[in-house]
Design a protein around this motif. Sequence first.
Motif, PDB file in Angstrom:
ATOM      1  N   PRO A 161     -27.887  39.677  47.528  1.00  0.00           N
ATOM      2  CA  PRO A 161     -27.537  39.806  46.105  1.00  0.00           C
ATOM      3  C   PRO A 161     -26.331  38.939  45.728  1.00  0.00           C
ATOM      4  CG  PRO A 161     -27.889  41.962  47.087  1.00  0.00           C
ATOM      5  CD  PRO A 161     -27.852  40.979  48.212  1.00  0.00           C
ATOM      6  N   ALA A 162     -25.326  38.915  46.602  1.00  0.00           N
ATOM      7  CA  ALA A 162     -24.127  38.143  46.265  1.00  0.00           C
ATOM      8  C   ALA A 162     -24.427  36.649  46.254  1.00  0.00           C
ATOM      9  CB  ALA A 162     -23.011  38.448  47.255  1.00  0.00           C
ATOM     10  N   ALA A 163     -25.306  36.200  47.140  1.00  0.00           N
ATOM     11  CA  ALA A 163     -25.671  34.783  47.134  1.00  0.00           C
ATOM     12  C   ALA A 163     -26.402  34.431  45.846  1.00  0.00           C
ATOM     13  CB  ALA A 163     -26.534  34.462  48.350  1.00  0.00           C
ATOM     14  N   MET A 195     -20.372  39.357  40.717  1.00  0.00           N
ATOM     15  CA  MET A 195     -20.650  40.753  41.072  1.00  0.00           C
ATOM     16  C   MET A 195     -21.735  41.328  40.163  1.00  0.00           C
ATOM     17  SD  MET A 195     -16.936  42.342  41.829  1.00  0.00           S
ATOM     18  CE  MET A 195     -16.011  41.906  43.285  1.00  0.00           C
ATOM     19  N   ALA A 196     -21.663  41.046  38.867  1.00  0.00           N
ATOM     20  CA  ALA A 196     -22.631  41.615  37.933  1.00  0.00           C
ATOM     21  C   ALA A 196     -24.042  41.133  38.250  1.00  0.00           C
ATOM     22  CB  ALA A 196     -22.240  41.240  36.500  1.00  0.00           C
ATOM     23  N   TRP A 197     -24.209  39.827  38.476  1.00  0.00           N
ATOM     24  CA  TRP A 197     -25.532  39.306  38.837  1.00  0.00           C
ATOM     25  C   TRP A 197     -25.990  39.901  40.165  1.00  0.00           C
ATOM     26  CZ3 TRP A 197     -28.836  37.059  35.728  1.00  0.00           C
ATOM     27  CH2 TRP A 197     -28.382  36.314  34.636  1.00  0.00           C
ATOM     28  N   GLY A 198     -25.061  40.044  41.108  1.00  0.00           N
ATOM     29  CA  GLY A 198     -25.417  40.620  42.405  1.00  0.00           C
ATOM     30  C   GLY A 198     -25.892  42.051  42.263  1.00  0.00           C
ATOM     31  N   VAL A 199     -25.180  42.837  41.404  1.00  0.00           N
ATOM     32  CA  VAL A 199     -25.581  44.232  41.182  1.00  0.00           C
ATOM     33  C   VAL A 199     -26.981  44.271  40.571  1.00  0.00           C
ATOM     34  CG1 VAL A 199     -25.129  46.233  39.729  1.00  0.00           C
ATOM     35  CG2 VAL A 199     -23.279  45.218  41.051  1.00  0.00           C
ATOM     36  N   GLY A 200     -27.230  43.393  39.596  1.00  0.00           N
ATOM     37  CA  GLY A 200     -28.557  43.350  38.978  1.00  0.00           C
ATOM     38  C   GLY A 200     -29.633  43.051  40.000  1.00  0.00           C
TER      39      GLY A 200
END
Lengths: 257, 270
Positions: free
Chosen positions: B207-209, B222-227
């Motif tokens: 997710p973080a990548a 972080m927000a994109w990773g959480v999504g």
Amino acid sequence: MTPFWRRLGDAAFALLPTLPYARPEKQACGGEAVVARGLSAGARPDGPAAFVGADFSIPCGCRTALIGPNGSGKSTLLRVLAGLVPPQAGEVLVAGAPPAPGRSRIAYLAQRPQLTEGFPLRLRRLVQMGTYAHHGWFEECRHGEAAVDGALARLGLTELADRPAHALSGGQLQRALLARALVQGAEVLLLDEPYAALDAASREIVERFLFDQGHAFTVLMATHDPADLARFDRILELRAGAVRTRHACSGHDHRHA
Amino acid sequence: MLDLLLEPLAEPFFVRALLAVALGGVTCACLGAYVVLRRMAFVSTALTHSILPGVVGALLLGFSPYVGALAAALLTAAGAAWLAARKGASEDSAIGVMLSVMFAAGVALMQQANSWRDFAGLLFGSVVAVGEADLRTIALTAAGVLFGLRVLHKELELAAFDEEYATLLGARPGLMRVVLLALVALGAVACVRLVGALLTTALFVIPAATGVLLGRTVPQVMAWGVGCALAGGVAGLYLSYHLPAVPSGAGIVLCCALPYLLARLFAPRR
């Protein structure tokens, strides 16, 4: 309307006390900005010494060039004054106290800043990091917005504020780091060959910042450019392990002129 | 079509699994942003693999598997730091040594416990077996980790971006690295029930990548990773519910990889 998760996040700070990174410095720079007595140091604390028994001083507000051949210890001297490398012998005072982490009145710009490549960060945020010197642990970064705007304007970066830091040219990055030092409230600027990465336009902005501001800073700048030396008030020469001072200046005259 | 989505929600175990995946996904995605940006993916792999001997050892000795896992993860981090501290030793190989030694110790302990089958869930995850108590532990850990990330955000960001400046300000980048490792260990221990010791590192990295490809600031990453973690986690659970041949842990990781692939193909160049 603040979203609830932001309010929740901000509420987290209310649970914890604020601790400063280091004790705040109150006393303003007066008299000598840098005093070194019998100073010996090397690139590593346990390695060979680059210079031995150096005695010199730099008055407040004095622009000093630091010259010497490659490997003579210019970078080491600057890193010792910044508090990144402990001296092997002797004592040194910068802005009235020994250099150490957390001295917000000292700023240091490395020859090649070791920034994490591709880090997602806008230029404005990079400059804002200078205000951390006036914040502490467990504190949201709140004050200093005006100082950040002022520093961006002074270094001609206002239009680039939203640019990602990794998309900046070498000169723009160097100016951003100077803006950060300004926001930090530094009085003593230790610069390791800042002109190496600069194009003509950036160099003009940086020179104006360093030399035409009514001597608000004490500058010690490592440089290789002989044509440049006329601008400086004083020259420190490192050669064969010794430090020599060439023509002195009295900082106070410049300061109050 | 709607039945496919609503039918599993009638099962209490599925709802617990959804909650656990959501909490674990958010925690790992936020931690993962720093893991990926600091190029610590290998360390996170070592920490998650070392959970195996911790949990097995705790079961053999009869105390809480969470405590055992956390102790083993901290031992791995400390061991790697100690091995790498020797002049001339590379951190990379130190981490590699700790990873394989800890994992081998785990395999040896499993033989001792004399039962491979009980530990399959530990290796590959068994999110459908998450009980009320597990869910409480995951929720508490998630709250603690997110709290730590929030109150230390500016120091963690500064230490990750410009370590020397952090030193000059007195913001202790070395300490921040240790804090981050401890938070990763906590997050890994909480998430081991979801995807297993072998795959937990995927929840930190994938997710973080994806976030790094799409976000322009750390909170955006972080927000994109959480999504990505939420979408992948929920999709993976449904996938393994309707296709019993796909284990839940593998389904979650595969479904998280899909947004990463899409981001890699279609994200605008930064």
